[in-house]
Every structure is written in structure tokens, then in C-alpha cells.
Design a protein around this motif. Structure first.
Motif, PDB file in Angstrom:
ATOM      1  N   PRO A 219      52.554  42.161  40.116  1.00  0.00           N
ATOM      2  CA  PRO A 219      51.740  43.508  40.225  1.00  0.00           C
ATOM      3  C   PRO A 219      51.560  44.463  39.116  1.00  0.00           C
ATOM      4  CG  PRO A 219      53.966  43.949  41.035  1.00  0.00           C
ATOM      5  CD  PRO A 219      53.867  42.322  40.565  1.00  0.00           C
ATOM      6  N   HIS A 220      52.098  44.080  37.908  1.00  0.00           N
ATOM      7  CA  HIS A 220      51.927  44.595  36.579  1.00  0.00           C
ATOM      8  C   HIS A 220      50.636  44.307  35.936  1.00  0.00           C
ATOM      9  CE1 HIS A 220      53.767  40.909  35.492  1.00  0.00           C
ATOM     10  NE2 HIS A 220      53.257  41.013  34.025  1.00  0.00           N
ATOM     11  N   LEU A 221      49.964  43.172  36.734  1.00  0.00           N
ATOM     12  CA  LEU A 221      48.814  42.583  36.009  1.00  0.00           C
ATOM     13  C   LEU A 221      47.526  43.544  36.326  1.00  0.00           C
ATOM     14  CD1 LEU A 221      49.170  38.673  36.225  1.00  0.00           C
ATOM     15  CD2 LEU A 221      49.037  40.041  34.150  1.00  0.00           C
ATOM     16  N   LYS A 222      46.527  43.509  35.363  1.00  0.00           N
ATOM     17  CA  LYS A 222      45.203  44.488  35.747  1.00  0.00           C
ATOM     18  C   LYS A 222      44.790  43.595  36.952  1.00  0.00           C
ATOM     19  CE  LYS A 222      40.985  45.976  33.851  1.00  0.00           C
ATOM     20  NZ  LYS A 222      40.158  45.978  32.669  1.00  0.00           N
ATOM     21  N   CYS A 223      44.284  44.442  37.878  1.00  0.00           N
ATOM     22  CA  CYS A 223      43.653  43.776  38.900  1.00  0.00           C
ATOM     23  C   CYS A 223      42.629  44.554  39.779  1.00  0.00           C
ATOM     24  CB  CYS A 223      44.932  43.058  40.214  1.00  0.00           C
ATOM     25  SG  CYS A 223      45.617  44.438  41.122  1.00  0.00           S
ATOM     26  N   ASN A 224      42.239  45.445  39.097  1.00  0.00           N
ATOM     27  CA  ASN A 224      41.197  46.306  39.800  1.00  0.00           C
ATOM     28  C   ASN A 224      40.020  45.826  40.262  1.00  0.00           C
ATOM     29  OD1 ASN A 224      42.684  48.218  38.439  1.00  0.00           O
ATOM     30  ND2 ASN A 224      41.378  48.746  36.819  1.00  0.00           N
ATOM     31  N   LEU A 225      39.493  44.611  39.695  1.00  0.00           N
ATOM     32  CA  LEU A 225      38.262  43.811  40.187  1.00  0.00           C
ATOM     33  C   LEU A 225      38.600  42.974  41.327  1.00  0.00           C
ATOM     34  CD1 LEU A 225      36.532  43.010  36.952  1.00  0.00           C
ATOM     35  CD2 LEU A 225      36.042  45.090  38.421  1.00  0.00           C
ATOM     36  N   PHE A 226      39.823  42.789  41.625  1.00  0.00           N
ATOM     37  CA  PHE A 226      40.207  42.021  42.963  1.00  0.00           C
ATOM     38  C   PHE A 226      40.797  42.630  43.822  1.00  0.00           C
ATOM     39  CE2 PHE A 226      41.616  38.408  39.742  1.00  0.00           C
ATOM     40  CZ  PHE A 226      40.289  38.072  39.664  1.00  0.00           C
ATOM     41  N   LYS A 227      41.088  44.085  43.937  1.00  0.00           N
ATOM     42  CA  LYS A 227      41.652  44.997  44.908  1.00  0.00           C
ATOM     43  C   LYS A 227      40.730  44.831  46.217  1.00  0.00           C
ATOM     44  CE  LYS A 227      44.232  48.188  42.147  1.00  0.00           C
ATOM     45  NZ  LYS A 227      44.415  49.655  41.772  1.00  0.00           N
ATOM     46  N   ALA A 228      39.277  44.848  46.273  1.00  0.00           N
ATOM     47  CA  ALA A 228      38.434  44.837  47.493  1.00  0.00           C
ATOM     48  C   ALA A 228      38.673  43.537  47.993  1.00  0.00           C
ATOM     49  CB  ALA A 228      37.028  45.042  46.985  1.00  0.00           C
ATOM     50  N   LYS A 229      38.795  42.504  47.247  1.00  0.00           N
ATOM     51  CA  LYS A 229      39.058  41.146  47.749  1.00  0.00           C
ATOM     52  C   LYS A 229      40.357  40.900  48.462  1.00  0.00           C
ATOM     53  CE  LYS A 229      36.643  38.302  45.343  1.00  0.00           C
ATOM     54  NZ  LYS A 229      36.266  37.358  44.297  1.00  0.00           N
ATOM     55  N   LEU A 230      41.375  41.398  47.858  1.00  0.00           N
ATOM     56  CA  LEU A 230      42.833  41.395  48.259  1.00  0.00           C
ATOM     57  C   LEU A 230      42.763  42.024  49.629  1.00  0.00           C
ATOM     58  CD1 LEU A 230      45.675  40.245  47.872  1.00  0.00           C
ATOM     59  CD2 LEU A 230      46.184  42.493  46.616  1.00  0.00           C
ATOM     60  N   HIS A 231      42.292  43.271  49.533  1.00  0.00           N
ATOM     61  CA  HIS A 231      42.159  44.113  51.030  1.00  0.00           C
ATOM     62  C   HIS A 231      41.532  43.211  51.884  1.00  0.00           C
ATOM     63  CE1 HIS A 231      42.133  47.575  53.489  1.00  0.00           C
ATOM     64  NE2 HIS A 231      40.837  47.337  53.789  1.00  0.00           N
ATOM     65  N   ALA A 232      40.283  42.562  51.710  1.00  0.00           N
ATOM     66  CA  ALA A 232      39.725  41.748  52.667  1.00  0.00           C
ATOM     67  C   ALA A 232      40.557  40.775  53.102  1.00  0.00           C
ATOM     68  CB  ALA A 232      38.296  41.271  52.326  1.00  0.00           C
ATOM     69  N   ILE A 233      41.069  40.016  52.197  1.00  0.00           N
ATOM     70  CA  ILE A 233      41.977  38.904  52.736  1.00  0.00           C
ATOM     71  C   ILE A 233      43.291  39.346  53.681  1.00  0.00           C
ATOM     72  CG2 ILE A 233      43.599  37.128  51.756  1.00  0.00           C
ATOM     73  CD1 ILE A 233      41.845  36.882  49.271  1.00  0.00           C
ATOM     74  N   ARG A 234      43.915  40.551  53.270  1.00  0.00           N
ATOM     75  CA  ARG A 234      45.099  40.845  53.971  1.00  0.00           C
ATOM     76  C   ARG A 234      44.640  41.396  55.449  1.00  0.00           C
ATOM     77  NH1 ARG A 234      47.761  44.247  49.039  1.00  0.00           N
ATOM     78  NH2 ARG A 234      49.523  42.687  48.640  1.00  0.00           N
ATOM     79  N   LYS A 235      43.403  42.086  55.570  1.00  0.00           N
ATOM     80  CA  LYS A 235      42.859  42.338  56.842  1.00  0.00           C
ATOM     81  C   LYS A 235      42.825  41.072  57.780  1.00  0.00           C
ATOM     82  CE  LYS A 235      39.045  45.075  58.835  1.00  0.00           C
ATOM     83  NZ  LYS A 235      37.803  45.953  58.684  1.00  0.00           N
ATOM     84  N   ILE A 236      41.881  40.051  57.053  1.00  0.00           N
ATOM     85  CA  ILE A 236      41.747  38.705  57.740  1.00  0.00           C
ATOM     86  C   ILE A 236      43.182  38.270  58.190  1.00  0.00           C
ATOM     87  CG2 ILE A 236      41.114  36.310  57.470  1.00  0.00           C
ATOM     88  CD1 ILE A 236      38.987  37.483  55.522  1.00  0.00           C
TER      89      ILE A 236
END
Length: 237
Positions: A219-236
Motif C-alpha cells: 500500500p505504500h506504493l504510489k497508486c493514484n492512477l489505479f484507484k478508480a480501477k481498483l474500486h471497479a474491480i472490488r465492486k465487481i
């Protein structure tokens, strides 16, 4: 579905290709296979159609491969060792993504997983890339794969499920999703799989299993540009 052997699939290797990826819920799998079954054959290795895979990803100590993908660099590399457990085959692979959206994979067979890369493995990487970056093991991943081969055109479809990731200390899993990847010589939207996913209102999603595992475990890695994608995957899921 009619089977295809590993030997017969060699002509469909598509080591230089266009990839189109999707993420969908596991509940779609029975309908999906039934709907496209007439268009594809399924890889069968010693009667096994759901094949387990294990992968060890390498990256630099400062996660250069991850950062390049996160930052949208168009020409980028990934380094991994993958074992096809149904056949026992093990390969060191270098995947290159270029600015035309094409993926080129080069690989050599090796005896086993190498957490410390051997001289021959380092030589292969240097021959492919022109240099040898400092690479260390970063992530283990495992999944089970169904591989479909189009009867009429140069296309393979992989359906990866039961995804799990580990960095040696921590493990994360995504049991309720499928990462589907349509691999084609050219970007052909009339693919039966792509058309059926469109009918299900499942949109394309550029997703890297390596990057997904890294943001779940580090979680310490920079992931700002992946957050929306990760949220969509968790929703699926």
C-alpha cells in the motif's frame, strides 16, 4: 467444448499481438462458455481444461516496471518466470508493450523457478533488452486458466480465475473475478468473445495482474492512477 492439444495450439501462439482485457464476475462464466462454445476449442492438457499457473515477477528495487505502467509509459517491459503446472513447463519471459498497443513476448525454457537469476537467464534478458537491469523477486501470483482457441481466425482467449498474490509475508486473493484477455493478430472487434462481452455490457479494462497484486500487497506504493480501477474491480468482486 471440443478440445485442442498443446501441440496443435503452437500455431496460435500469438507472441506478437494485440491484447484486449476485461474484468467480470465469476457468475458470468457458465453463460459465457455456453454462448461462445461453438466458436472456440478449449485447450486440454492430459484431460485438464482448467490449468493452474504460478508466476514469479521481477522488478528493480525501486519498482521501475510498476512505476512505468502506473505512469502510462508507452514502451515498457515486464520480467517473470511462469510455470504451467499441468505440463510442468517453466519459462523465463520478457513482455514488451510498445507505443502501438502491441505486446511482444519472448521466452526461454528453464528448469525451475529462480529467485536469483542464473547467468544464462541474465544473458537472455540482456539479449532481448540490450541491457541487464538490477532485478529482484517482487511478487508471486497464482491462478487457474481456461484457454480458448478461435476456430476461424488467429485469436486466443484466456480466462483467469482464482487469482491470488503473495510477497512471501502476506497473501491476498480475488476469488470472485475473472480477468479475460482476447489475444489477436490484429484488433478485430468482430471476435465472438468480444461481441458477447459487449452484449453483457462488460467494458474493456486495461489491467495488469502484476500491478494489481502490487497495489494489494504494497500500500505504500504510489497508486493514484489505479484507484478508480481498483474500486471497479472490488465492486465487481
Amino acid at each position: 467444448m471440443e478440445p485442442i492439444s498443446l501441440a496443435d495450439m503452437d500455431s496460435h501462439a500469438l507472441m506478437n499481438r494485440v491484447d484486449t482485457k476485461y474484468v467480470l464476475g465469476i457468475a458470468h462464466l457458465p453463460e459465457l462458455l455456453e454462448s461462445v462454445g461453438y466458436s472456440y476449442r478449449v485447450l486440454c492438457v492430459e484431460s485438464v481444461r482448467l490449468s493452474p499457473y504460478s508466476t514469479l515477477y521481477f522488478d528493480t528495487p525501486d519498482h521501475e516496471c510498476y512505476r512505468q505502467h502506473h505512469n502510462g509509459k508507452l514502451n515498457r517491459l515486464k520480467f517473470r518466470i511462469r510455470q504451467y503446472q499441468s505440463s510442468g513447463a517453466c519459462f523465463l519471459e520478457v513482455k514488451a508493450k510498445n507505443n502501438k498497443g502491441r505486446t511482444k513476448k519472448q521466452r526461454i525454457a528453464i528448469d525451475r523457478f529462480e529467485e536469483s537469476l542464473s547467468a544464462s537467464s541474465r544473458g537472455f534478458i540482456e539479449a532481448v533488452t540490450g541491457y541487464f537491469p538490477e532485478l529482484i523477486p517482487q511478487l508471486w501470483s497464482s491462478f487457474s486458466r481456461i484457454t480458448l482457441v478461435n476456430r476461424n481466425q488467429p485469436e486466443r482467449v484466456t480466462l483467469d480465475l482464482d487469482l491470488a498474490f503473495s510477497d512471501g509475508d502476506t497473501r491476498r486473493s480475488l476469488p470472485n473475478i475473472i480477468i479475460a484477455e482476447v489475444k489477436q493478430e490484429l484488433d478485430e472487434r468482430r471476435s465472438p468473445m468480444r461481441q458477447h462481452l459487449h452484449r453483457l455490457h462488460i467494458l474493456q479494462m486495461r489491467v495488469s495482474k502484476y500491478c494489481l497484486g502490487m497495489i494489494l500487497l504494497k500500500p505504500h506504493l504510489k497508486c493514484n492512477l489505479f484507484k478508480a480501477k481498483l474500486h471497479a474491480i472490488r465492486k465487481i468482486a
